[in-house]
Enzyme design. Structure first.
Site, PDB file in Angstrom:
ATOM      1  N   SER A  41     -19.590 -16.169 142.636  1.00  0.00           N
ATOM      2  CA  SER A  41     -18.870 -15.123 141.910  1.00  0.00           C
ATOM      3  C   SER A  41     -19.404 -14.996 140.486  1.00  0.00           C
ATOM      4  O   SER A  41     -20.578 -14.698 140.289  1.00  0.00           O
ATOM      5  CB  SER A  41     -17.366 -15.413 141.948  1.00  0.00           C
ATOM      6  N   ASP A  94     -15.027  -8.900 151.499  1.00  0.00           N
ATOM      7  CA  ASP A  94     -14.734  -9.336 150.131  1.00  0.00           C
ATOM      8  C   ASP A  94     -14.005  -8.218 149.382  1.00  0.00           C
ATOM      9  O   ASP A  94     -14.528  -7.119 149.226  1.00  0.00           O
ATOM     10  CB  ASP A  94     -16.044  -9.689 149.426  1.00  0.00           C
ATOM     11  N   HIS A 114     -13.490 -13.144 149.634  1.00  0.00           N
ATOM     12  CA  HIS A 114     -14.260 -13.580 148.475  1.00  0.00           C
ATOM     13  C   HIS A 114     -14.406 -15.101 148.428  1.00  0.00           C
ATOM     14  O   HIS A 114     -15.511 -15.621 148.253  1.00  0.00           O
ATOM     15  CB  HIS A 114     -13.580 -13.077 147.201  1.00  0.00           C
TER      16      HIS A 114
END
Length: 269
Positions: free
Chosen positions: A92, A217, A246
């Site tokens: 991320s 996601d 995610h």
């Protein structure tokens, strides 16, 4: 480790072997990597995972909550430990940190890179990035952070981050790590992960790169993140997790560990 401006950066250093450096997501810390760190260290690798400044056990600096400084802190870590032939893995926001590190510091110490559910190449919708995420989404996260960040983190964990696929314990761990981040640090990091353009950084990738992303996601949409990064990085390998959210470091930890290990073992020093 103390960096140039006096901030102290906490890091874990597990196992022995060729180094793997893990950069975590917002607003978490290195504990979010514990499944992969334990797995890879148990398979013959030296795994280093740090808390980004302002997060976890690192100094809550007032300034420096942007990608250039994050990348320079990562460079200081690699230099301090004199890591060579390292594999950098960013989840991320950590994927942005890895991309900006390569953009600013090159790959002299790096053998491989991996981007997992990562924010590059550029999340924010702009005139030259029309497929990005509208700024209203990030403004909403900012507003929630100011109004009641504790509940905002709980809502993220219960909803889009894990896509309903995580136990209450995993959600509680997300909240606990998030609340350990400094308020200003976490707030300013929203702009860092959403409004930083990494397209030029990805053009500097010249090592084998693995991109892993879930196609469900809801935080960094696949079409905005992994799909485009894989297209921009020369010869990148793309693995798509069907139906995955995610937070695959938890929801798909066995699959992710196996895929990272297979990638690591492709390297021959």
């Amino acid at each position: 480790m103390t960096v140039q401006d006096g901030a102290q950066i906490f890091y874990k250093d597990w196992g022995s072997g060729r180094p793997v450096v893990l950069s975590h997501g917002w607003p978490l810390n290195s504990d979010s990597w514990e499944a992969q760190a334990l797995f890879l260290a148990s398979h013959g690798y030296r795994v280093i995972a740090h808390d980004r400044r302002g997060h976890g056990r690192s100094t809550q600096t007032w300034d420096g909550n942007e990608m250039d400084t994050y990348a320079d802190d990562l460079a200081a870590l690699l230099d301090t430990l004199d890591l060579r032939d390292a594999t950098l893995v960013g989840f991320s926001t950590g994927g942005g940190e890895v991309a900006r590190y390569i953009g600013r510091h090159g790959t002299g110490r790096v053998a491989q890179a991996a981007l997992v559910s990562a924010v590059p190449p550029f999340m924010l919708r702009t005139p030259d990035n029309p497929e990005g995420v509208p700024i209203t989404v990030f403004d909403g996260i900012r507003a929630g952070s100011l109004a009641d960040r504790s509940q905002t983190y709980r809502d993220l964990a219960a909803g889009p981050f894990f896509g309903g696929a995580a136990s209450q314990g995993v959600q509680d761990a997300f909240w606990l790590q998030s609340m350990a981040a400094g308020h200003r640090n976490a707030y300013e990091c929203i702009a860092a992960f959403s409004a930083t353009d990494f397209r030029d950084d990805l053009a500097r990738f010249d090592v084998p790169t693995l991109v892993i992303h879930g196609d469900a996601d809801q935080v960094v949409p696949f079409d905005v993140g992994g799909k485009r990064s894989a297209a921009l990085i020369k010869d990148a390998e793309l693995i798509v997790y069907a139906g995955a959210p995610h937070g695959i470091t938890d929801t798909h930890k066995e699959q992710l560990g196996a895929d990272l290990l297979a990638f690591l073992e492709e390297f021959k020093a």
